[in-house]
Design a protein around this motif. Structure first.
Motif, PDB file in Angstrom:
ATOM      1  N   GLU A  86      25.029 -43.201  18.943  1.00 41.35           N
ATOM      2  CA  GLU A  86      25.396 -42.700  17.623  1.00 41.35           C
ATOM      3  C   GLU A  86      24.963 -43.722  16.581  1.00 41.35           C
ATOM      4  O   GLU A  86      25.293 -44.904  16.689  1.00 41.35           O
ATOM      5  CB  GLU A  86      26.909 -42.485  17.572  1.00 41.35           C
ATOM      6  CG  GLU A  86      27.360 -41.758  16.338  1.00 41.35           C
ATOM      7  CD  GLU A  86      28.829 -41.374  16.420  1.00 41.35           C
ATOM      8  OE1 GLU A  86      29.495 -41.493  15.391  1.00 41.35           O
ATOM      9  OE2 GLU A  86      29.282 -40.984  17.504  1.00 41.35           O
ATOM     10  N   ILE A  87      24.223 -43.254  15.602  1.00 38.67           N
ATOM     11  CA  ILE A  87      23.751 -44.135  14.531  1.00 38.67           C
ATOM     12  C   ILE A  87      24.604 -43.863  13.303  1.00 38.67           C
ATOM     13  O   ILE A  87      24.634 -42.745  12.786  1.00 38.67           O
ATOM     14  CB  ILE A  87      22.260 -43.896  14.240  1.00 38.67           C
ATOM     15  CG1 ILE A  87      21.446 -44.131  15.522  1.00 38.67           C
ATOM     16  CG2 ILE A  87      21.787 -44.774  13.102  1.00 38.67           C
ATOM     17  CD1 ILE A  87      19.989 -43.778  15.403  1.00 38.67           C
ATOM     18  N   GLU A  88      25.299 -44.878  12.865  1.00 40.50           N
ATOM     19  CA  GLU A  88      26.187 -44.760  11.704  1.00 40.50           C
ATOM     20  C   GLU A  88      25.357 -44.800  10.422  1.00 40.50           C
ATOM     21  O   GLU A  88      24.210 -45.247  10.415  1.00 40.50           O
ATOM     22  CB  GLU A  88      27.185 -45.931  11.706  1.00 40.50           C
ATOM     23  CG  GLU A  88      27.937 -46.111  13.010  1.00 40.50           C
ATOM     24  CD  GLU A  88      29.095 -45.161  13.157  1.00 40.50           C
ATOM     25  OE1 GLU A  88      29.664 -44.760  12.120  1.00 40.50           O
ATOM     26  OE2 GLU A  88      29.438 -44.826  14.302  1.00 40.50           O
ATOM     27  N   ARG A  89      25.970 -44.384   9.329  1.00 39.73           N
ATOM     28  CA  ARG A  89      25.279 -44.434   8.033  1.00 39.73           C
ATOM     29  C   ARG A  89      25.010 -45.875   7.608  1.00 39.73           C
ATOM     30  O   ARG A  89      24.076 -46.160   6.874  1.00 39.73           O
ATOM     31  CB  ARG A  89      26.112 -43.738   6.963  1.00 39.73           C
ATOM     32  CG  ARG A  89      26.217 -42.265   7.181  1.00 39.73           C
ATOM     33  CD  ARG A  89      26.974 -41.638   6.062  1.00 39.73           C
ATOM     34  NE  ARG A  89      26.032 -40.774   5.367  1.00 39.73           N
ATOM     35  CZ  ARG A  89      26.260 -40.168   4.245  1.00 39.73           C
ATOM     36  NH1 ARG A  89      27.393 -40.342   3.627  1.00 39.73           N
ATOM     37  NH2 ARG A  89      25.360 -39.391   3.704  1.00 39.73           N
ATOM     38  N   SER A  90      25.842 -46.775   8.092  1.00 40.33           N
ATOM     39  CA  SER A  90      25.664 -48.182   7.730  1.00 40.33           C
ATOM     40  C   SER A  90      24.504 -48.827   8.497  1.00 40.33           C
ATOM     41  O   SER A  90      24.108 -49.944   8.203  1.00 40.33           O
ATOM     42  CB  SER A  90      26.957 -48.951   8.014  1.00 40.33           C
ATOM     43  OG  SER A  90      27.245 -48.908   9.406  1.00 40.33           O
ATOM     44  N   GLY A  91      23.991 -48.135   9.515  1.00 40.22           N
ATOM     45  CA  GLY A  91      22.876 -48.650  10.296  1.00 40.22           C
ATOM     46  C   GLY A  91      23.267 -49.192  11.648  1.00 40.22           C
ATOM     47  O   GLY A  91      22.409 -49.544  12.454  1.00 40.22           O
ATOM     48  N   SER A  92      24.562 -49.241  11.924  1.00 39.88           N
ATOM     49  CA  SER A  92      24.985 -49.748  13.234  1.00 39.88           C
ATOM     50  C   SER A  92      24.786 -48.674  14.300  1.00 39.88           C
ATOM     51  O   SER A  92      24.888 -47.481  14.033  1.00 39.88           O
ATOM     52  CB  SER A  92      26.451 -50.185  13.197  1.00 39.88           C
ATOM     53  OG  SER A  92      27.288 -49.071  12.951  1.00 39.88           O
TER      54      SER A  92
END
Length: 101
Positions: free
Chosen positions: A11-17
């Motif tokens: 899962e790629i978060e909006r923050s980039g993590s």
């Protein structure tokens, strides 16, 4: 031997993590499905049945094509009657589905 495929989900978060999920998909298929005698006999039998079903389908569809040519009006060519009758309307949809197998 086996051919294996493992699919991991991230899962790629909006923050980039990027964080891995706890789920994965595992699939395997034998490299040589005919190596085990019992499985080989079953596979040959099933493949033979598939070939017979395809032959029956081709023979019946050719019979339908011939019917369209024999029942055509005198003003239409055999190809014209075949194209409009065999591939047209609701029957055309089902004939397309038959051949798309």
């Amino acid at each position: 031997g086996l051919f294996n495929q493992v699919e991991f989900v991230f899962e790629i978060e909006r923050s980039g993590s990027v964080s891995p999920r706890q789920e994965f998909v595992f699939q395997a298929i034998s490299v040589d499905p005919y190596s085990v005698p019992v499985n080989g006999i079953i596979s040959y039998f099933l493949e033979g049945m598939w070939v017979v079903m395809i032959i029956v389908l081709v023979v019946s569809e050719i019979g339908e094509m011939r019917e369209f040519c024999q029942e055509r009006p005198p003003t239409k060519t055999c190809i014209g009657a075949y194209c409009s009758g065999y591939w047209g309307g609701t029957a055309g949809l089902w004939n397309f589905i038959d051949w798309a197998q």
